[in-house]
Write a protein that holds these residues in place. Structure first.
Motif, PDB file in Angstrom:
ATOM      1  N   LYS A 128      49.220  56.305  29.998  1.00  0.00           N
ATOM      2  CA  LYS A 128      48.405  55.789  28.906  1.00  0.00           C
ATOM      3  C   LYS A 128      47.022  56.429  28.947  1.00  0.00           C
ATOM      4  O   LYS A 128      46.407  56.518  30.003  1.00  0.00           O
TER       5      LYS A 128
ATOM      6  N   TRP B 201      41.658  44.262  24.904  1.00  0.00           N
ATOM      7  CA  TRP B 201      42.425  45.146  25.807  1.00  0.00           C
ATOM      8  C   TRP B 201      42.488  44.551  27.206  1.00  0.00           C
ATOM      9  O   TRP B 201      43.533  44.614  27.866  1.00  0.00           O
TER      10      TRP B 201
ATOM     11  N   VAL C 127      46.028  45.978  30.922  1.00  0.00           N
ATOM     12  CA  VAL C 127      46.510  47.360  30.863  1.00  0.00           C
ATOM     13  C   VAL C 127      45.717  48.232  31.827  1.00  0.00           C
ATOM     14  O   VAL C 127      44.488  48.168  31.878  1.00  0.00           O
TER      15      VAL C 127
END
Length: 263
Positions: free
Chosen positions: A3, A65, A70
């Motif tokens: 990512k 987020w 993440v």
């Protein structure tokens, strides 16, 4: 899949910034997660444009987020319009264990861009010191360091902890070069010089370098590939207006194929 957070503006026309970085990162088999700093009708090189500054939303977006828990493998930053945006991004970087690539957008041709104050440039200098790789042109390199010699300036940044200093736009006898400086090695890669500047080429360059680094390539290979790709696309683009950018979309499959071949 790995990512990568992409922090830049989003322009409807001009094929630059997030519009260039998202497809490049994606075609390399990496998840592209954009964090827009601003939304523009078209990039600022055109005669007129409309812009919505998203600075006030960025802390809220980053908080959302954070709720997703993440972990990012890479972070690529580009244009910033004010120090509050950079402060927000610095907090995000400190929360991650990611490869950080900073394109320190400040100026070109020996001059700062309009609106870039001492305060803003100083904050970009602070951000750059959190990077593993930076991709300034020579003007930006000198603004970052106060030096006027390319190698001396690059070495001063390496001494301050930046792993790879990539200097773009070095002109020499009909060629244009991108130099890579690391602690124990340096090399410059030349391609054919095409007169003029074209929207989005710097964004494409930094995105390719970032993607290849996340795919395990060293910075020297990444820079050589990025320079050759952009040179090839420039030679094979039908450009009526430099603001429209280059025809990179037709050749993205080549980048993807290169990654697959090298895996």
């Amino acid at each position: 899949m790995k990512k990568c957070a992409l922090i830049n503006d989003l322009s409807g026309f001009g094929k630059c910034s997030l519009g260039a970085a998202i497809p490049v990162i994606s075609v390399m088999g990496i998840e592209a997660h954009p964090m827009p700093t601003a939304a523009l009708s078209n990039q600022t090189g055109y005669e007129s444009y409309k812009m919505a500054d998203l600075s006030g939303y960025m802390p809220e977006f980053f908080n959302e987020w954070k709720k997703l828990n993440v972990d990012f493998d890479g972070i690529l930053t580009g244009y910033f319009s004010n120090i509050n945006q950079i402060e927000c991004v610095l907090n995000f970087i400190k929360s991650q264990h990611a490869l950080v690539v900073v394109d320190p957008v400040m100026g070109d041709g020996g001059e700062r861009y309009k609106g870039f104050s001492d305060e803003l440039c100083g904050k970009i200098q602070e951000l750059a010191l959190y990077a593993d790789i930076i991709t300034p042109n020579e003007t930006e390199l000198f603004l970052l360091t106060g030096e006027s010699n390319t190698e001396k300036a690059a070495r001063s940044l390496i001494e301050r902890g930046i792993g790879s200093v990539v200097v773009t736009g070095i002109k020499d006898s009909g060629k244009i070069g991108s130099a890579v400086f690391e602690k124990d090695k340096s090399e410059i890669f030349y391609t054919k010089y095409t007169d003029g500047s074209y929207s989005g080429t710097g964004d494409l360059f930094s995105a390719i370098v970032t993607g290849l680094a996340l795919c395990g390539r060293d910075t020297f290979e990444a820079v050589k590939t990025a320079a050759e790709f952009i040179s090839f696309v420039l030679e094979n683009s039908e450009i009526e207006d430099r603001n429209n950018g280059i025809d990179f979309e037709k050749y993205l499959y080549g980048l993807g194929a290169y990654i697959l071949e090298k895996q």
